[in-house]
Design an enzyme around this catalytic site. Structure first.
Site, PDB file in Angstrom:
ATOM      1  N   CYS A 145      -9.372   1.862   2.064  1.00 46.07           N
ATOM      2  CA  CYS A 145      -8.906   2.983   1.229  1.00 46.07           C
ATOM      3  C   CYS A 145      -8.535   4.197   2.076  1.00 46.07           C
ATOM      4  O   CYS A 145      -7.470   4.799   1.890  1.00 46.07           O
ATOM      5  CB  CYS A 145      -9.974   3.361   0.212  1.00 46.07           C
ATOM      6  N   HIS A 172     -11.386   9.951  -1.970  1.00 44.09           N
ATOM      7  CA  HIS A 172     -11.666  10.306  -0.571  1.00 44.09           C
ATOM      8  C   HIS A 172     -10.740  11.461  -0.174  1.00 44.09           C
ATOM      9  O   HIS A 172      -9.577  11.515  -0.599  1.00 44.09           O
ATOM     10  CB  HIS A 172     -11.365   9.126   0.350  1.00 44.09           C
TER      11      HIS A 172
END
Ligand code: 2RA
Length: 332
Positions: A126, A238
């Site tokens: 990711c 994130h």
């Protein structure tokens, strides 16, 4: 030509997100098989239907066109080659095959051309995905010399149990009760943990080497990428402070315009008015949010960005579904 789709790891956080995104994007699904290594006998919902979760051991791979693998490395290692041997196209979220030179590592906005006629395609980590989406327009226009990145990674990257840990540790803290750390060695609520994953070469973690090595593979460059991966008390999305040294001179306004026009990016950059990319804003979205775009005060072609994306969506599920959409365009 609707697809016969399987989701391996259908009951996990990313597996569930893949189902959600297949529904949202109306991907033509002729049939859906939900597979898992445990929890079979349960049901998941897809397009209003109750779908039984079956054991991955009992999969009829010759009745499947595309399989999303959203489970552990072991499950991918064991079952992905079995599936591809039966003609299934596998999109693998795990890290097991990412660095295999015969397996394309794909972010559609960046390197869809490497898919070729591969049957096994790996989706990057990711934190890698969101960074390369933001860097690709800069690579094309200015060339990249080196990258230094610090990540601020949500606990959902660790899994469902970590999200529960954050909740109960926060509640204990606010209730002034003793906090009993569980998922991480120290409490994560009101704290940060200056590493994610296990330590490896040169005292960098696996998460940090993924950022380095996956980025080099995707860009096909021996690009120096030095990473520090940090866990923060955020549920989803994130964030990354990215420093990039470019090969050629740039103007910041030109960079902002370039990023605004680039695929998969939303520029959110008016910090004096509080307009900046944040995890809460990115959660639930498929775009990569970029802001705090500014020149380094000391290094001639140094540029800083702040890059935020939903780690379960663009960081995993959406990227995998976009790879299938790219394939569908080729198959139709
Ligand atoms: C993490 N990127 O955030 C890793 C795996 N999802 O922990």
């Amino acid at each position: 030509n609707a697809l016969r789709i399987a989701v391996v790891g259908a009951t996990g956080l990313v597996g569930q997100k893949i189902l959600e995104i297949l529904e949202e994007r109306n991907t033509p699904v002729r049939s859906l098989v939900a597979l898992a290594t445990e929890g079979h006998g349960r049901f998941i919902e897809f397009r209003g239907q109750q779908v039984p979760v079956q054991s991955v051991d009992a999969a009829h791979w010759d009745e499947i066109d595309v399989a999303f693998f959203a489970a552990t490395n072991d499950v991918s290692r064991h079952y992905a080659p079995l599936a591809t041997a039966h003609g299934v196209t596998v999109i693998d979220k795990s890290s097991y095959f990412r660095m295999d030179p015969t397996v394309p590592l794909v972010v559609p906005e960046v390197n869809a051309e490497v898919i070729g006629d591969a049957r096994l395609i790996a989706s990057p980590n990711c934190s890698t995905i969101q960074m390369v989406v933001a860097l690709e327009p800069l690579r094309q226009r200015y060339g990249l010399r080196r990258v230094i990145v610090s990540t601020y990674q949500a606990v959902s990257g660790t899994g469902r149990e970590a999200m529960e840990t954050l909740r109960h540790e926060a509640a204990q803290t606010l209730a002034q009760e003793p906090v009993t750390p569980s998922t991480y060695p120290t409490p994560i609520a009101f704290n940060v943990l200056p590493y994610c994953d296990k330590f490896g070469d040169l005292d960098y973690t696996g998460e940090e080497w993924k950022l380095t090595r996956e980025t080099q593979k995707i860009f096909r460059l021996e690009l120096p990428v030095s990473a520090t991966a940090v866990r923060v008390p955020v549920a989803v999305s994130h964030a990354e402070a990215v420093y990039v040294e470019l090969e050629r001179p740039f103007e910041v306004d030109e960079v902002r315009t370039l990023l605004r026009e680039a695929p998969g990016i939303r520029v959110v950059d008016d910090p004096e008015h509080g307009i900046v990319p944040t995890p809460l804003e990115a959660a639930g979205q498929d775009l990569v949010f970029v802001g705090r775009i500014r020149r380094d005060p000391f290094i001639a072609q140094g540029l800083h960005l702040f890059v935020v994306a939903d780690n379960l969506r663009k960081g995993a599920a959406t990227n995998a579904v976009q790879i299938v959409e790219t394939l569908e365009e080729r198959w139709s």
